[in-house]
Design a protein around this motif. Structure first.
Motif, short mmCIF file in Angstrom:
data_model
loop_
_atom_site.label_atom_id
_atom_site.label_comp_id
_atom_site.label_asym_id
_atom_site.label_seq_id
_atom_site.Cartn_x
_atom_site.Cartn_y
_atom_site.Cartn_z
N LEU A 93 0.83 -1.21 0.00
CA LEU A 93 0.00 0.00 0.00
C LEU A 93 0.86 1.26 0.00
O LEU A 93 0.51 2.26 -0.64
CB LEU A 93 -0.93 0.00 1.22
CG LEU A 93 -2.00 -1.09 1.25
CD1 LEU A 93 -2.86 -0.95 2.49
CD2 LEU A 93 -2.87 -1.06 0.01
N ARG A 94 1.99 1.22 0.71
CA ARG A 94 2.90 2.36 0.69
C ARG A 94 3.45 2.59 -0.72
O ARG A 94 3.59 3.73 -1.16
CB ARG A 94 4.05 2.13 1.66
CG ARG A 94 3.70 2.34 3.11
CD ARG A 94 3.46 3.83 3.39
NE ARG A 94 3.13 4.04 4.80
CZ ARG A 94 4.03 4.17 5.75
NH1 ARG A 94 5.31 4.13 5.46
NH2 ARG A 94 3.64 4.36 6.99
N ARG A 95 3.79 1.51 -1.39
CA ARG A 95 4.31 1.65 -2.75
C ARG A 95 3.25 2.25 -3.67
O ARG A 95 3.55 3.15 -4.48
CB ARG A 95 4.75 0.29 -3.29
CG ARG A 95 5.98 -0.30 -2.62
CD ARG A 95 6.40 -1.58 -3.30
NE ARG A 95 6.77 -1.35 -4.69
CZ ARG A 95 6.92 -2.32 -5.60
NH1 ARG A 95 6.74 -3.59 -5.23
NH2 ARG A 95 7.27 -2.02 -6.82
N ALA A 96 2.03 1.77 -3.55
CA ALA A 96 0.96 2.31 -4.38
C ALA A 96 0.70 3.77 -4.07
O ALA A 96 0.48 4.60 -4.97
CB ALA A 96 -0.31 1.48 -4.18
N ALA A 97 0.73 4.13 -2.78
CA ALA A 97 0.51 5.52 -2.39
C ALA A 97 1.63 6.42 -2.89
O ALA A 97 1.39 7.57 -3.30
CB ALA A 97 0.38 5.61 -0.88
N LEU A 98 2.86 5.92 -2.86
CA LEU A 98 4.00 6.70 -3.36
C LEU A 98 3.82 7.02 -4.83
O LEU A 98 4.02 8.17 -5.27
CB LEU A 98 5.29 5.92 -3.13
CG LEU A 98 6.56 6.50 -3.76
CD1 LEU A 98 6.88 7.88 -3.19
CD2 LEU A 98 7.75 5.57 -3.56
N GLU A 99 3.42 6.03 -5.62
CA GLU A 99 3.22 6.27 -7.05
C GLU A 99 2.06 7.24 -7.28
O GLU A 99 2.13 8.09 -8.18
CB GLU A 99 2.94 4.93 -7.76
CG GLU A 99 4.06 3.91 -7.66
CD GLU A 99 5.37 4.40 -8.26
OE1 GLU A 99 5.36 5.39 -9.02
OE2 GLU A 99 6.42 3.79 -7.97
N ARG A 100 1.02 7.11 -6.48
CA ARG A 100 -0.11 8.03 -6.62
C ARG A 100 0.33 9.46 -6.34
O ARG A 100 -0.02 10.39 -7.08
CB ARG A 100 -1.23 7.61 -5.67
CG ARG A 100 -2.41 8.58 -5.65
CD ARG A 100 -3.47 8.12 -4.68
NE ARG A 100 -2.96 7.92 -3.34
CZ ARG A 100 -2.70 8.90 -2.49
NH1 ARG A 100 -2.88 10.18 -2.86
NH2 ARG A 100 -2.24 8.65 -1.27
N ARG A 101 1.11 9.65 -5.26
CA ARG A 101 1.58 11.01 -4.94
C ARG A 101 2.54 11.54 -5.98
O ARG A 101 2.64 12.75 -6.20
CB ARG A 101 2.24 11.02 -3.56
CG ARG A 101 1.28 10.84 -2.41
CD ARG A 101 1.96 11.12 -1.08
NE ARG A 101 3.00 10.13 -0.80
CZ ARG A 101 2.80 9.01 -0.13
NH1 ARG A 101 1.58 8.69 0.29
NH2 ARG A 101 3.79 8.18 0.10
N ALA A 102 3.24 10.62 -6.64
CA ALA A 102 4.16 11.04 -7.70
C ALA A 102 3.42 11.34 -9.00
O ALA A 102 4.04 11.76 -9.98
CB ALA A 102 5.21 9.95 -7.94
N GLY A 103 2.11 11.12 -9.02
CA GLY A 103 1.30 11.43 -10.20
C GLY A 103 1.15 10.30 -11.17
O GLY A 103 0.57 10.48 -12.25
N ASP A 104 1.63 9.11 -10.82
CA ASP A 104 1.53 7.96 -11.72
C ASP A 104 0.42 7.04 -11.23
O ASP A 104 0.65 6.01 -10.59
CB ASP A 104 2.87 7.22 -11.75
CG ASP A 104 2.96 6.22 -12.90
OD1 ASP A 104 1.89 5.90 -13.48
OD2 ASP A 104 4.07 5.77 -13.22
N ILE A 105 -0.83 7.40 -11.55
CA ILE A 105 -1.98 6.61 -11.13
C ILE A 105 -1.95 5.22 -11.75
O ILE A 105 -2.35 4.23 -11.14
CB ILE A 105 -3.29 7.34 -11.48
CG1 ILE A 105 -3.34 8.70 -10.80
CG2 ILE A 105 -4.50 6.49 -11.06
CD1 ILE A 105 -3.31 8.65 -9.30
#
Length: 666
Positions: free
Chosen positions: A435-447
């Motif tokens: 979940l942290r990895r997914a959240a990191l990508e989301r915050r980086a703008g890569d949905i």
């Protein structure tokens, strides 16, 4: 050979990019050792034990003891390299390694082993002394560069470990070495330096300074500047020499003629008068630290756990040393007129490093040191994270996630991504990491990448139904709320229900997804969700929630009163079927917190039962806590971070209660 470098503040700096140990080979590749030990089943058995479980300290010591007893150089070398890569703070094994190379005739290798060991533990007085003795035994001391090198290593040793409370032997060795080479002034200067350092044997250093001063002429042991200053002062104060002063003022004493004994004694008295003040201040500093030092029973590294008393002792000592520094800084800023020895935070850092030798397997001390260092230097904080996560705590998720947060906070999402990827590889099966990895990508703008990570988790967890449901809910929410793709989110939940038809949270989240859509187009889908849930093997509580939510939707958006009444009658029958025990839930009187637990709390049970587990890890490196356990305060605490009380147990609050006024009690 590369020496241990000193940092700008006088401490021994460890290059964050340099390896902490020797050029270590993998534990799983013992080609050289196996070649030498071919035909010896005992070696293969011991090597396999450490390969299967690298965290079993006892297996390592058995392997090293066997290699030492059998006197196999190649096997011992490879076993020591692999062991010290895992446990670099065991200074005794660095000494064994250096002795092994020296006995084999590889003096340069022995020196390199010592240097590598000192990069790992620059505070090890024993290892510094071992290194110096090695050089003294191998260098040609008739060469002038040899003495220069020895002196340079001594200075590195004092910079690295000279402030340690138990560094007395190192100071004494340096003094004696200078005396042996006839450098009385240098020996006195070293003694003068140690008078300012709070050490266990502080009083013996002052005794040695006085003995050294009384055994030689002041001119031979004092610096030229101090000697001339004191000589002038003492001659002016000697009334008995007034008659001689007229002649001596015009001409200096002829070369080779000794100073009067009375003058020399007067100079010695002035020297000691000044050193007495330093000694008394240092004695006071020692007295302040004595109780903290006595409370530390194990200052060296060991895999056995420390008791709470020892951990509290280290925290108390750190608290006190930091408070001392803050008070000294405050006094300096307020113009404190007291003549104190200037302080910087070097002593605080030394104490932290001492603490991390004994407490290397405890995240709390690494985190505390990093919090202390980060305001001063981001690079130093990063180096500490690297030491903690890559060497001592490779399977502790909390500090890895703190590291990833640190890197992202300082603008390096690439490094944060790498840290989480390594953690997930080392500790597979932790939902919080994915979940942290997914959240990191989301915050980086890569949905898209965030979605891909959750899809991968869904696909990989099909054999673990509850984890599969958990990830499916997370993916569906991402698709619904950020991707704005209700159709895709609905498909994810429906596919998950095919695998786990008895998972109440899947039913509840699918119902909430339909409820959140267009109310004019969702009536049939909502009814279908309720019907499916009531027919599924769910517990009574979940069925009542589904029915109640369906009734709420019908009341809010139903096209006809008949549909509302139909839902209401069905709900009343459901309550009667289960004995009316949940009547209060319909009326909204029961505390929602008592009705259900959060989905993340449920995930904790899943992780405990189904998440991929690590190989057996002994007490040296306890298995990481599963998701949902208390993982300390801060961003690393998964429960505190992700729990969303506003969603209740499945995505919406259980607060509707106004239907009671529309319908009679059944």
């Amino acid at each position: 050979m590369t020496e241990v470098n000193r940092g700008g503040n006088g401490s021994t700096a460890v290059d964050p990019e340099a390896p902490v140990g020797p050029s270590l080979r993998s534990v799983s590749e013992p080609q050289a050792a196996e070649g030498e030990e071919s035909g010896k089943p005992e070696f293969h058995r011991l090597w396999k034990a450490v390969t299967d479980n690298p965290f079993d300290f006892t297996s390592w010591t058995e392997l090293l003891q066997y290699c030492e007893q059998e006197n196999h150089v190649t096997a011992s070398r490879q076993a020591l390299e692999a062991f010290l890569a895992r446990y670099p703070l065991c200074y005794g094994y660095w000494k064994k390694f250096a002795d092994l190379e020296r006995r084999a005739g590889f003096n340069s290798r022995a020196e390199e082993v010592c240097v590598q060991g000192l990069r790992a533990i620059p505070l090890s007085v024993d290892l510094w002394i071992h290194y110096i003795n090695l050089l003294l035994g191998t260098l040609d001391m008739n060469l002038p560069e040899s003495a220069h090198r020895i002196r340079s290593v001594f200075e590195d040793a004092l910079a690295g470990a000279g402030l340690d409370f138990h560094s007395d032997r190192l100071w004494d060795l340096y003094v004696e070495w200078e005396k042996e080479h006839g450098n009385m002034r240098k020996a006195a200067a070293i003694l003068d330096r140690v008078l300012r350092v709070p050490t266990q044997l502080y009083n013996t250093h002052y005794d040695k300074f006085k003995e050294h001063l009384n055994s030689h002429e002041p001119k031979a042991v004092l610096s030229p500047e101090e000697y001339q200053e004191l000589r002038t002062l003492c001659r002016q104060s000697q009334k008995v020499e007034q008659a001689e002063q007229t002649q001596e003022d015009k001409a200096e004493r002829p070369p080779g003629e000794e100073e009067p004994e009375e003058l020399m004694q007067k100079i010695r008295e002035e020297v000691l008068l000044h050193r007495d003040k330093i000694y008394q201040y240092n004695e006071d500093e020692v007295r302040k630290r004595w109780q903290y030092e006595e409370s530390i029973k194990r200052p060296y590294f060991h895999v056995k756990s420390l008791d709470r008393i020892q951990l509290r002792a280290w925290h108390s000592y750190l608290d006190w040393e930091i408070a001392q520094l803050n008070q000294d800084t405050k006094n300096s800023s307020q113009g404190d007129g007291s003549k104190r020895i200037p302080k910087d935070d070097h002593r605080v850092r030394v104490l932290f490093e001492r603490c991390l030798i004994a407490c290397a397997l405890y995240e709390e001390f690494w985190t505390r040191y990093i919090q202390y260092v980060e305001p001063q230097s981001v690079d130093e904080a990063r180096a500490l994270y690297r030491r903690a996560c890559e060497i001592h705590l490779p399977h502790k998720p909390n500090i890895h996630m703190h590291w990833a947060t640190f890197e992202e906070r300082h603008g390096d999402s690439t490094e944060a991504r790498r840290v989480l990827q390594v953690l997930e590889k080392n500790v597979p099966g932790l939902a919080v990491v994915r979940l942290r990895r997914a959240a990191l990508e989301r915050r980086a703008g890569d949905i898209n990448q965030s979605e891909a990570l959750l899809q991968e988790a869904v696909a990989e967890s099909k054999e673990k139904p509850t984890m599969h449901a958990f990830y499916s809910i997370k993916l569906a929410r991402l698709l619904q709320k950020l991707g704005r793709d209700l159709s895709k989110a609905r498909k994810v939940l429906q596919e998950a229900l095919e695998i786990s038809p008895d998972n109440d949270k899947l039913h509840l989240n699918l119902l909430e997804l339909e409820v959140s859509g267009d109310p004019w187009a969702s009536a049939e889908a909502v009814q279908e969700c309720v019907t499916r849930g009531l027919a599924a093997p769910l517990n009574p509580h979940s069925k009542i929630l589904l029915s109640q939510r369906g009734l709420q939707f019908a009341e809010d958006y139903g096209n006809s009163i008949q549909s509302v009444l139909s839902m209401y009658e069905g709900h009343q029958k459901l309550l009667q079927e289960f004995g009316g025990t949940k009547r209060e839930a319909e009326n909204g009187d029961e505390d929602p917190e008592k009705l259900s637990k959060s989905e993340d709390a449920s995930a904790a049970d899943v992780s405990a039962q189904e998440a991929t587990t690590m190989p057996h890890v002994p007490i040296t490196t306890p298995p990481p806590p599963v998701m949902g356990t208390d993982m300390s305060a801060g961003y690393g605490a998964y429960n505190n971070w992700y729990q969303q009380s506003q969603y209740g147990s499945y995505g919406y609050p259980n607060t509707w209660n106004y239907t009671q006024g529309y319908y009679p009690s059944s």
